[in-house]
Design a protein around this motif. Sequence first.
Motif, PDB file in Angstrom:
ATOM      1  N   GLN A   1      25.902  60.522  11.471  1.00  0.00           N
ATOM      2  CA  GLN A   1      25.793  61.079  10.131  1.00  0.00           C
ATOM      3  C   GLN A   1      24.348  60.971   9.637  1.00  0.00           C
ATOM      4  OE1 GLN A   1      30.167  59.234   8.933  1.00  0.00           O
ATOM      5  NE2 GLN A   1      28.527  58.971   7.491  1.00  0.00           N
ATOM      6  N   ASN A   2      23.862  62.026   8.974  1.00  0.00           N
ATOM      7  CA  ASN A   2      22.525  61.981   8.378  1.00  0.00           C
ATOM      8  C   ASN A   2      22.469  60.997   7.223  1.00  0.00           C
ATOM      9  OD1 ASN A   2      21.449  63.905  10.089  1.00  0.00           O
ATOM     10  ND2 ASN A   2      21.963  65.584   8.735  1.00  0.00           N
TER      11      ASN A   2
ATOM     12  N   ALA B   1      25.655  55.692  11.238  1.00  0.00           N
ATOM     13  CA  ALA B   1      24.348  56.346  11.186  1.00  0.00           C
ATOM     14  C   ALA B   1      24.055  57.150  12.446  1.00  0.00           C
ATOM     15  CB  ALA B   1      23.256  55.312  10.959  1.00  0.00           C
TER      16      ALA B   1
ATOM     17  N   ASN C   1      32.178  62.826   7.201  1.00  0.00           N
ATOM     18  CA  ASN C   1      31.270  61.702   7.017  1.00  0.00           C
ATOM     19  C   ASN C   1      32.056  60.577   6.370  1.00  0.00           C
ATOM     20  OD1 ASN C   1      29.170  63.234   7.969  1.00  0.00           O
ATOM     21  ND2 ASN C   1      27.833  62.857   6.246  1.00  0.00           N
TER      22      ASN C   1
ATOM     23  N   ARG D   1      20.630  56.605   3.588  1.00  0.00           N
ATOM     24  CA  ARG D   1      20.099  57.603   4.511  1.00  0.00           C
ATOM     25  C   ARG D   1      19.920  57.008   5.900  1.00  0.00           C
ATOM     26  NH1 ARG D   1      15.191  59.155   0.626  1.00  0.00           N
ATOM     27  NH2 ARG D   1      15.028  56.911   0.883  1.00  0.00           N
ATOM     28  N   ARG D   2      20.165  57.813   6.909  1.00  0.00           N
ATOM     29  CA  ARG D   2      19.984  57.362   8.291  1.00  0.00           C
ATOM     30  C   ARG D   2      18.558  56.861   8.508  1.00  0.00           C
ATOM     31  NH1 ARG D   2      22.104  61.023  12.905  1.00  0.00           N
ATOM     32  NH2 ARG D   2      21.001  62.600  11.734  1.00  0.00           N
ATOM     33  N   LYS D   3      17.606  57.532   7.906  1.00  0.00           N
ATOM     34  CA  LYS D   3      16.206  57.138   8.011  1.00  0.00           C
ATOM     35  C   LYS D   3      16.005  55.682   7.584  1.00  0.00           C
ATOM     36  CE  LYS D   3      11.917  58.008   5.640  1.00  0.00           C
ATOM     37  NZ  LYS D   3      11.415  58.374   4.356  1.00  0.00           N
TER      38      LYS D   3
END
Length: 134
Positions: free
Chosen positions: A103-104, A100, A84, A120-122
């Motif tokens: 990677q999470n 992203a 990462n 965060r990817r979110k």
Amino acid sequence: MKISSFLLPKEKVAFLTSSCSMLDAIEQLEGRYYTALPIVDDEGKYVGTLSEGDLLWKLKSTPELDFANLQQVPVSEIKKHIHNESVSINAQMDDMLALAADQNFVPVVDDAGIFIGIIRRKDIIEYYMKSITD
């Protein structure tokens, strides 16, 4: 837009130190239901990410290793199968998009390479979704 507004600071992030044991890593992952955690060295620098898969590969490739002696294996001795990439706190959101995808989370470091948190990817997806729909 600077990524600092999306930063989940180190104080709120579960992470491992390179000197913690394999057992500690398993317990951290299990206790939080995560699949991977960032690793920092004794100086606080980001050095990689440990995944569940890394732990499984280590168990598979080390016949003498079992749950009774996991405490003896430091995280630094476990081969990492994914890398990462980290980004600087001064990076732009556009710099994060490609990372992203794979990677999470994206580790964030300061100018000295010290781990200061994650994106965060979110949160990245939500930012771009809002940009598209506005």
